[in-house]
Write a protein that holds these residues in place. Structure first.
Motif, PDB file in Angstrom:
ATOM      1  N   GLN A  37       0.835  -1.214   0.000  1.00  0.00           N
ATOM      2  CA  GLN A  37       0.000   0.000   0.000  1.00  0.00           C
ATOM      3  C   GLN A  37       0.866   1.261   0.000  1.00  0.00           C
ATOM      4  OE1 GLN A  37      -2.471  -1.611   3.542  1.00  0.00           O
ATOM      5  NE2 GLN A  37      -3.639   0.061   2.694  1.00  0.00           N
ATOM      6  N   LEU A  38       1.972   1.209   0.758  1.00  0.00           N
ATOM      7  CA  LEU A  38       2.860   2.380   0.812  1.00  0.00           C
ATOM      8  C   LEU A  38       3.548   2.586  -0.533  1.00  0.00           C
ATOM      9  CD1 LEU A  38       2.510   1.695   3.935  1.00  0.00           C
ATOM     10  CD2 LEU A  38       4.773   2.655   4.231  1.00  0.00           C
ATOM     11  N   VAL A  39       3.936   1.471  -1.160  1.00  0.00           N
ATOM     12  CA  VAL A  39       4.626   1.564  -2.451  1.00  0.00           C
ATOM     13  C   VAL A  39       3.693   2.194  -3.491  1.00  0.00           C
ATOM     14  CG1 VAL A  39       5.656   0.201  -4.339  1.00  0.00           C
ATOM     15  CG2 VAL A  39       6.250  -0.309  -1.964  1.00  0.00           C
ATOM     16  N   SER A  40       2.395   1.776  -3.505  1.00  0.00           N
ATOM     17  CA  SER A  40       1.452   2.359  -4.474  1.00  0.00           C
ATOM     18  C   SER A  40       1.338   3.859  -4.244  1.00  0.00           C
ATOM     19  CB  SER A  40       0.040   1.791  -4.331  1.00  0.00           C
ATOM     20  OG  SER A  40       0.077   0.426  -4.273  1.00  0.00           O
ATOM     21  N   GLN A  41       1.277   4.267  -2.983  1.00  0.00           N
ATOM     22  CA  GLN A  41       1.175   5.696  -2.678  1.00  0.00           C
ATOM     23  C   GLN A  41       2.435   6.435  -3.139  1.00  0.00           C
ATOM     24  OE1 GLN A  41      -1.408   7.323  -1.569  1.00  0.00           O
ATOM     25  NE2 GLN A  41      -0.378   9.309  -1.298  1.00  0.00           N
ATOM     26  N   TYR A  42       3.602   5.848  -2.883  1.00  0.00           N
ATOM     27  CA  TYR A  42       4.854   6.512  -3.287  1.00  0.00           C
ATOM     28  C   TYR A  42       4.905   6.700  -4.801  1.00  0.00           C
ATOM     29  CZ  TYR A  42       9.632   8.002  -3.652  1.00  0.00           C
ATOM     30  OH  TYR A  42      10.746   8.759  -3.938  1.00  0.00           O
ATOM     31  N   LYS A  43       4.443   5.668  -5.524  1.00  0.00           N
ATOM     32  CA  LYS A  43       4.486   5.728  -6.992  1.00  0.00           C
ATOM     33  C   LYS A  43       3.715   6.927  -7.516  1.00  0.00           C
ATOM     34  CE  LYS A  43       5.253   0.953  -8.290  1.00  0.00           C
ATOM     35  NZ  LYS A  43       4.553  -0.328  -8.419  1.00  0.00           N
ATOM     36  N   LYS A  44       2.620   7.282  -6.826  1.00  0.00           N
ATOM     37  CA  LYS A  44       1.782   8.380  -7.323  1.00  0.00           C
ATOM     38  C   LYS A  44       2.440   9.743  -7.095  1.00  0.00           C
ATOM     39  CE  LYS A  44      -2.416   6.106  -6.134  1.00  0.00           C
ATOM     40  NZ  LYS A  44      -3.322   6.119  -5.018  1.00  0.00           N
ATOM     41  N   TYR A  45       3.000   9.981  -5.918  1.00  0.00           N
ATOM     42  CA  TYR A  45       3.428  11.353  -5.583  1.00  0.00           C
ATOM     43  C   TYR A  45       4.910  11.485  -5.226  1.00  0.00           C
ATOM     44  CZ  TYR A  45      -1.632  11.795  -5.288  1.00  0.00           C
ATOM     45  OH  TYR A  45      -2.962  11.763  -5.583  1.00  0.00           O
ATOM     46  N   ARG A  46       5.618  10.356  -5.122  1.00  0.00           N
ATOM     47  CA  ARG A  46       7.058  10.392  -4.766  1.00  0.00           C
ATOM     48  C   ARG A  46       7.331  11.103  -3.435  1.00  0.00           C
ATOM     49  NH1 ARG A  46       9.848   8.613  -9.799  1.00  0.00           N
ATOM     50  NH2 ARG A  46       8.014   7.792 -10.789  1.00  0.00           N
ATOM     51  N   LYS A  47       6.370  11.029  -2.547  1.00  0.00           N
ATOM     52  CA  LYS A  47       6.598  11.647  -1.239  1.00  0.00           C
ATOM     53  C   LYS A  47       6.862  10.565  -0.199  1.00  0.00           C
ATOM     54  CE  LYS A  47       4.030  15.762  -2.137  1.00  0.00           C
ATOM     55  NZ  LYS A  47       2.719  16.395  -2.103  1.00  0.00           N
TER      56      LYS A  47
END
Ligand code: G1P
Length: 276
Positions: A141-151
């Motif tokens: 879940q964290l990886v998917s979020q990172y992919k979107k915004y690089r934060k």
């Protein structure tokens, strides 16, 4: 994109004494597998290709566990027990180890991964928190979020009021359908926690975290707190909090450790019923 992960496993495990005098808490069995095995599997499912485990001098059993045992393999083959070889297969991932010579806290342990991470964003998984039952929760879940915004991304769970004092607790700035923007984090609030959203040991950091860790002074007990470095970094970079749903167990709490084992027992019973 996030290919590297660190697993800090150097602590004394004081909350689980006396067993942790000899058995690292990361190797506490959940069913027949040690806790850290589930965490490594979660990392693999999240797309991680290389892991750095931070250990201390009493934790050699961890590297033994993730190594092949040729002796045992030969024994199984020669004694008509080849079907058991499957059980001792180790996760297919490159694992390296580094020792933390002084117990100077989580922040210091992460700092030891500076050259491992290099200029890449990386994940951190704390092995006393395990997610059971679902494949797509936790680090994925964290990886998917990172992919979107690089934060930077923080794994969060809603925790009952009386347990919040064992966690980093965030103060949310705002929330939308995808994430909760983190304003600040308070480490183990004794009273008046800013929310019921606890940091549950899953993180993705940009490598700038090392700059802030290097500047973080030890707290009153001589430990460098990861939370202090994150708060300093929050002045310059965003952190997106992602709610981790599903069965989470904090194995340093006896009742949750027992519940994790009950969960595995129930799932095995269900599998056996289907087979029969
Ligand atoms: C650490 C962190 C804390 C976090 C917790 C999750 O604390 O400092 O912010 O909420 O892990 O398990 P520890 O449990 O190592 O004392």
């Amino acid at each position: 994109m996030i290919k590297k992960a660190m697993i800090p496993a150097a602590g004394y495990g004081t909350r689980s004494l006396p067993i942790t005098k000899v058995v690292p808490k990361e190797l506490f069995p959940i069913g027949n597998k040690p806790a850290i095995h589930y965490v490594v599997e979660e990392a693999v499912l999240g797309g991680i290709e290389e892991i750095l485990i931070v250990v201390s001098r009493t934790k050699n059993m961890i590297s033994d566990y993730f190594d092949r045992s040729l002796e045992l393999e030969t024994f199984l083959k020669q004694n008509n027990k080849s079907h058991l070889l499957e059980k001792i297969k180790i996760p297919e991932i490159r694992i390296q180890y580094i020792r933390q010579p002084y117990a100077r806290g989580l922040g210091d342990a992460i700092l030891l991964g500076k050259s491992f991470a290099g200029n890449d964003p990386f994940a951190v998984l704390l092995p006393d928190e395990v997610f059971l039952g679902q494949e797509n929760i936790g680090l994925s879940q964290l990886v998917s979020q990172y992919k979107k915004y690089r934060k930077n991304v923080l794994g969060l769970s809603r925790v009952e009021e009386q347990k919040l004092s064992s966690y980093g607790v965030i103060s949310p700035e705002y929330k939308n359908d995808e994430f909760i923007k983190v304003a600040s984090i308070i480490e183990k609030p004794k009273s008046n926690p800013p929310s019921n959203l606890a940091v549950i040991g899953r993180y993705i950091f940009n490598p700038t975290i090392f700059h802030f860790l290097e500047k973080t002074k030890p707290d009153g007990s001589g430990e460098i707190q990861l939370t202090d470095a994150m708060n300093a970094m929050l002045q310059f970079e965003d952190y997106d909090g992602v709610l981790i749903e599903g069965e989470r167990y904090d194995i340093s709490k006896l009742e949750e450790y027992i519940a994790a084992n009950q969960y595995i027992q129930l799932s095995e019973d269900a599998v056996n019923r289907k087979i029969m």
